[in-house]
Write a protein that holds these residues in place. Structure first.
Motif, PDB file in Angstrom:
ATOM      1  N   LEU B 184       0.821  -1.207   0.000  1.00 25.58           N
ATOM      2  CA  LEU B 184       0.000   0.000   0.000  1.00 25.58           C
ATOM      3  C   LEU B 184       0.859   1.263   0.000  1.00 25.58           C
ATOM      4  CD1 LEU B 184      -2.826  -1.074   2.454  1.00 25.58           C
ATOM      5  CD2 LEU B 184      -3.102  -0.468   0.059  1.00 25.58           C
ATOM      6  N   ARG B 185       2.089   1.140   0.514  1.00 32.30           N
ATOM      7  CA  ARG B 185       2.953   2.312   0.584  1.00 32.30           C
ATOM      8  C   ARG B 185       3.153   2.960  -0.774  1.00 32.30           C
ATOM      9  NH1 ARG B 185       5.908   5.350   1.914  1.00 32.30           N
ATOM     10  NH2 ARG B 185       8.085   4.851   1.613  1.00 32.30           N
ATOM     11  N   GLN B 186       3.055   2.158  -1.843  1.00 31.09           N
ATOM     12  CA  GLN B 186       3.264   2.753  -3.159  1.00 31.09           C
ATOM     13  C   GLN B 186       1.973   3.289  -3.754  1.00 31.09           C
ATOM     14  OE1 GLN B 186       4.365   0.020  -6.206  1.00 31.09           O
ATOM     15  NE2 GLN B 186       3.251  -1.650  -5.261  1.00 31.09           N
ATOM     16  N   TYR B 187       0.832   2.935  -3.202  1.00 34.28           N
ATOM     17  CA  TYR B 187      -0.431   3.411  -3.755  1.00 34.28           C
ATOM     18  C   TYR B 187      -1.033   4.541  -2.926  1.00 34.28           C
ATOM     19  CZ  TYR B 187      -0.666  -0.401  -7.102  1.00 34.28           C
ATOM     20  OH  TYR B 187      -0.414  -1.237  -8.148  1.00 34.28           O
ATOM     21  N   VAL B 188      -0.841   4.473  -1.611  1.00 35.88           N
ATOM     22  CA  VAL B 188      -1.528   5.423  -0.737  1.00 35.88           C
ATOM     23  C   VAL B 188      -1.078   6.876  -0.938  1.00 35.88           C
ATOM     24  CG1 VAL B 188      -1.859   6.096   1.660  1.00 35.88           C
ATOM     25  CG2 VAL B 188      -2.292   3.752   0.967  1.00 35.88           C
ATOM     26  N   PRO B 189       0.242   7.172  -1.028  1.00 36.24           N
ATOM     27  CA  PRO B 189       0.605   8.591  -1.157  1.00 36.24           C
ATOM     28  C   PRO B 189      -0.033   9.250  -2.374  1.00 36.24           C
ATOM     29  CG  PRO B 189       2.539   7.289  -0.653  1.00 36.24           C
ATOM     30  CD  PRO B 189       1.435   6.327  -0.919  1.00 36.24           C
ATOM     31  N   ALA B 190       0.004   8.570  -3.530  1.00 36.04           N
ATOM     32  CA  ALA B 190      -0.567   9.155  -4.738  1.00 36.04           C
ATOM     33  C   ALA B 190      -2.077   9.333  -4.578  1.00 36.04           C
ATOM     34  CB  ALA B 190      -0.261   8.283  -5.949  1.00 36.04           C
ATOM     35  N   ALA B 191      -2.747   8.324  -4.012  1.00 34.57           N
ATOM     36  CA  ALA B 191      -4.199   8.416  -3.826  1.00 34.57           C
ATOM     37  C   ALA B 191      -4.537   9.550  -2.861  1.00 34.57           C
ATOM     38  CB  ALA B 191      -4.747   7.087  -3.308  1.00 34.57           C
ATOM     39  N   LEU B 192      -3.732   9.648  -1.800  1.00 30.13           N
ATOM     40  CA  LEU B 192      -3.949  10.678  -0.794  1.00 30.13           C
ATOM     41  C   LEU B 192      -3.850  12.071  -1.426  1.00 30.13           C
ATOM     42  CD1 LEU B 192      -4.450  10.361   2.251  1.00 30.13           C
ATOM     43  CD2 LEU B 192      -2.029  10.705   2.629  1.00 30.13           C
ATOM     44  N   VAL B 193      -2.801  12.275  -2.216  1.00 29.45           N
ATOM     45  CA  VAL B 193      -2.594  13.581  -2.836  1.00 29.45           C
ATOM     46  C   VAL B 193      -3.679  13.875  -3.856  1.00 29.45           C
ATOM     47  CG1 VAL B 193      -1.085  14.842  -4.405  1.00 29.45           C
ATOM     48  CG2 VAL B 193      -0.132  13.708  -2.404  1.00 29.45           C
ATOM     49  N   PHE B 194      -4.033  12.859  -4.639  1.00 30.38           N
ATOM     50  CA  PHE B 194      -5.061  13.046  -5.661  1.00 30.38           C
ATOM     51  C   PHE B 194      -6.376  13.494  -5.010  1.00 30.38           C
ATOM     52  CE2 PHE B 194      -8.167  11.082  -8.752  1.00 30.38           C
ATOM     53  CZ  PHE B 194      -7.976  12.053  -9.719  1.00 30.38           C
ATOM     54  N   ILE B 195      -6.761  12.798  -3.956  1.00 36.54           N
ATOM     55  CA  ILE B 195      -8.012  13.132  -3.285  1.00 36.54           C
ATOM     56  C   ILE B 195      -7.891  14.475  -2.560  1.00 36.54           C
ATOM     57  CG2 ILE B 195      -9.608  12.407  -1.460  1.00 36.54           C
ATOM     58  CD1 ILE B 195      -9.020   9.524  -2.365  1.00 36.54           C
ATOM     59  N   PHE B 196      -6.713  14.726  -1.976  1.00 38.82           N
ATOM     60  CA  PHE B 196      -6.480  16.022  -1.341  1.00 38.82           C
ATOM     61  C   PHE B 196      -6.725  17.148  -2.342  1.00 38.82           C
ATOM     62  CE2 PHE B 196      -3.836  19.670  -0.494  1.00 38.82           C
ATOM     63  CZ  PHE B 196      -4.030  19.906   0.860  1.00 38.82           C
ATOM     64  N   ILE B 197      -6.168  17.001  -3.554  1.00 37.91           N
ATOM     65  CA  ILE B 197      -6.314  18.062  -4.559  1.00 37.91           C
ATOM     66  C   ILE B 197      -7.776  18.219  -4.967  1.00 37.91           C
ATOM     67  CG2 ILE B 197      -5.766  18.673  -6.950  1.00 37.91           C
ATOM     68  CD1 ILE B 197      -2.958  17.619  -6.432  1.00 37.91           C
TER      69      ILE B 197
END
Lengths: 233, 530
Positions: B184-197
């Motif tokens: 998940l470490r490779q998927y969560v940061p991108a998903a987090l940022v995408f949703i944050f934006i």
């Protein structure tokens, strides 16, 4: 009494109906050959506990293991690939064989070092699988098989992806370890030469059944039509 | 001009337009405007709240999506699973204002939740306006999205790995710690940022549920500056700040994401052994039910109230039909433009991937489309067309152009993988047979790309039809589509009329999406990506 006894083991995969019977003596190395899709890997999956048979029994050392979960069977399986976790070091990958939560004490560390010595990889502890060659990766997997101290070792075409010289080397290493540790080995292979090299006896599987079982020589020279077709004779 | 060159040219044009747009907005900004960003107490609060709500929204959505997607991955075969995955795609084509109606109907002051509490003798009145409402709405939209973003993580794990975990006797907890967490470490940061934006730039939710100056975000402040105060300089300064913040988030995602390759598995039968026990199955199904319940309740309320509203409440039918016509007339052209721009850009981004400058340029255009302030883009369009500040004169063109630009990243995102696959598989064959140019498009690319083109056009059209930002900026009494009509009804607390409008809006968007996607894409079902 045979060490591994398989009786009336029934399994269906899609349209294919399989029924296996096989008896293997302790300390033997048995080759398992046959056309692709005949059920070789399925037989190993059933013994390893990754598939559930519809009926029949599997006994190891007289004990019925048919219903045991994979981890509790006196069995360890080596796959053709993906035996290692890519993000864990060599030592951690092997250490999982001692403790699946990676809580390793000094004795466990000692065992890891011992098993890596057995496969000729001492000093590789800190490396990651991505930094190893294909042969080295399978050696690490072998080391983990050793550390689990299970009497029955199942090899599912483990060296098929390696070059010819490396394959021979790995087969000989496997045979050496079998003798040293007193293991019983089942080796699935699509290469009759591999069976001829280390298997004392060989089972020929066709259409979900053990069609022929005897010394490797007998089976490979048999006049059985399916064997001849398979070998292209 | 060849197709890749055309795509590159278009990407350059878009990148230049967005840069010029910001430059124009900032042109009038004085040092005082920029200094205001740090000294003005109101703005400081707006900035703080924007970060707060976006961070909380993204974290809550991900925190819920991790167990939910894990449960869905572990139970890889049960009746209704495909339906759930398709349902998770619904918020992507669901108009924000329609969903907001459903959320208010459940959680609002006199919603079903308050009614339920009342039937137990409690006088509890939930207060939804402010941070709570914004968070509920953002999690409603982004939980399903996060599930769809995370679910592919598990399918990268080969079947052998799960067999190995069973052989080694790993417990569910050990599997999570040693395998799933690194995965998940490779998927969560991108998903987090995408949703944050997405939440950072979210407009309709904050405008409708913010409920006043205490809960205002930058995007709404930009809208107020542009439309209400007609203060371009201030809008430009705010938009610049917003974009810088988004860029910083993208950079963080870039730095923190890590590749982890499990390799390609052979087959995936007998997938997870730790998920087969009765306890594990019960926990998984409870988790899935909880997540799906949260997402489906507002939808159910919207459909139920909507039907009741259409049948029994007094509707101003001519108004509703007019708004439907306006919605289609503005939304469909946006979709067509976005897809027509997206195709050459997708081709260019695959064909020219060897050239660093081309990759950079297309990357900038694509990124700009995602992180530029929609409001700033809208204001820029007005300036480009008229050269002076008149947000009403060219309203329909403005709405169409703004939505086309804002949905363009969707079109490119959907088309790019399909185009790349087509090139990889058939380039050599086509070269060998001498099939090129129009023949190639007609014989090879069109039949192969139909599903992707259908999905792209369906998504961009439905998204444009459900958008509130453009119509709020450009719309007026003579130009009211369904989203604006619904927004006005919700703002005026005319929930009876709003219920019917919300259902009609949802139905129109879904029908348009389905018709286009099926009609162009053929019978192949391409919405369920997993």
């Amino acid at each position: 009494m045979p060490f591994l006894e398989i009786e009336g083991l029934i399994f269906n995969y899609e349209d294919m109906h399989m029924r296996f019977d096989l008896a293997v003596e302790a300390g033997e190395c048995v080759g398992i050959v046959g056309p692709s899709g005949a059920g070789k890997s399925t037989l190993l999956s059933l013994i390893g506990g990754f598939e559930k048979p519809l009926a029949g029994t599997i006994r190891v050392g007289g004990e019925d293991i048919t219903r045991l979960p994979p981890a509790e069977r006196p069995v360890t399986t080596l796959f053709q690939d993906f035996n290692l976790f890519p993000h864990l070091s060599v030592a951690e990958n092997v250490g999982l064989g001692r403790n699946p939560g990676l809580k390793l004490d000094a004795a466990d560390q000692e065992q890891v070092a011992w098993s890596l010595r057995q496969v000729g990889l001492d000093g590789f502890e800190a490396r990651l699988p991505g930094q190893l060659s294909g042969g080295e990766r399978q050696r690490v997997a072998l080391a983990r098989s050793l550390i689990r101290h299970r009497p029955l070792l199942l090899l599912d075409e483990p060296f098929a992806a390696l070059g010819p010289a490396l394959r021979v080397e790995m087969l000989e290493l496997t045979d050496l370890l079998r003798k040293a540790q007193g293991l019983t080995v089942l080796l699935v292979t699509h290469d009759p030469n591999e069976a001829a090299r280390i298997a004392t006896r060989t089972a020929f599987i066709a259409e979900g059944e053990v069609a022929l079982f005897g010394t490797t020589d007998e089976v490979l020279r048999s006049d059985n039509a399916a064997v001849r077709e398979y070998l292209g004779r | 001009m060849t197709l890749p060159r055309l795509g590159l040219f278009l990407a350059a044009l878009i990148a230049a337009a967005i840069v010029a747009d910001y430059a124009t907005l900032l042109w009038g900004a004085t040092a005082a405007d920029l200094r205001d960003l740090t000294t003005d107490a109101y703005l400081r609060r707006v900035i703080g709240f924007t970060f707060l709500q976006a961070t909380l929204s993204a974290v809550i959505a991900l925190a819920a999506a991790i167990p939910a997607s894990r449960a869905l991955a572990r139970q890889s075969d049960f009746p209704g699973r495909n339906l759930i995955l398709q349902f998770c795609a619904l918020p992507m084509v669901m108009p924000a204002v329609a969903a907001i109606f459903g959320i208010v109907a459940i959680y609002g002051r006199s919603g079903y939740l308050a009614e339920l509490a009342g039937s137990f003798g409690s006088g509890w009145r939930p207060s939804i306006y402010g941070l709570t409402g914004i968070l509920i709405a953002h999690v409603f939209f982004n939980l399903p999205l996060a599930i769809r973003l995370l679910l592919p993580a598990w399918s990268t794990v080969p079947a052998e790995t799960w067999r190995l975990t069973a052989q080694l006797g790993m417990s569910s907890r050990q599997i999570f710690r040693l395998i799933e967490l690194p995965l998940l470490r490779q998927y969560v940061p991108a998903a987090l940022v995408f949703i944050f934006i997405l939440c950072f730039l979210s407009f309709a939710v904050v405008l409708t549920l913010g409920g006043g100056p205490r809960a205002t975000t930058l995007e709404v402040a930009i809208y107020q500056a542009l439309r209400l105060d007609v203060d371009l300089a201030r809008g430009g300064a705010l938009a610049l700040l917003q974009t810088v913040a988004c860029l910083a988030m993208v950079a963080i995602a870039w730095i923190t994401s890590r590749r982890l390759d499990f390799g390609r598995g052979t087959r995936l039968i007998g997938a997870r052994f730790d998920g087969m026990t009765a306890g594990a199955r019960m926990r998984d199904f409870a988790t899935i039910a909880l997540a799906m319940g949260f997402v489906s309740l507002p939808v159910a309320a919207l459909v139920f109230d909507g039907l009741r509203g259409l049948l029994f409440a007094q509707q101003n039918l001519p108004n509703l039909l007019d708004a439907c016509a306006v919605t289609l007339a503005l939304g469909l052209p946006s979709g067509v433009i976005a897809t027509s721009l997206g195709y050459p850009i997708a081709v260019a981004s695959d064909r020219l991937r060897g050239s660093k400058p081309a990759v950079m340029l297309i990357g900038v255009a694509g990124l700009a489309g995602v992180i530029a302030s929609p409001m700033a883009v809208g204001a820029g369009i007005t300036l480009a067309f008229t050269g002076r500040v008149d947000l009403f004169a060219i309203a329909p063109v403005g709405v169409i152009a703004m939505n086309a630009l804002l949905t363009l990243p969707f079109a490119v995102g959907v088309l790019r993988p399909a185009v790349a696959r087509n090139h990889a598989q058939y380039d050599r064959l086509c070269a060998g047979l001498g099939i090129a140019g129009w023949d190639r498009f007609h014989v090879v690319d069109w039949p192969m790309l139909r599903p992707a083109l259908g999905l792209a056009l369906g998504l961009t059209s439905a998204a444009s039809m459900g958008d509130l930002a453009a119509i709020a900026l450009f719309g007026n009494q003579d130009l009211t589509n369904l989203t604006l009509l619904l927004y006005n009804q919700i703002s005026a607390y005319r929930m009876d009329s709003a219920s019917g409008t919300a259902l009609v809006l949802l139905a129109l968007c879904l029908a348009t999406f389905a018709l286009i996607e099926r009609g162009i894409g053929g019978r192949r079902r391409s919405l369920a990506l997993s």
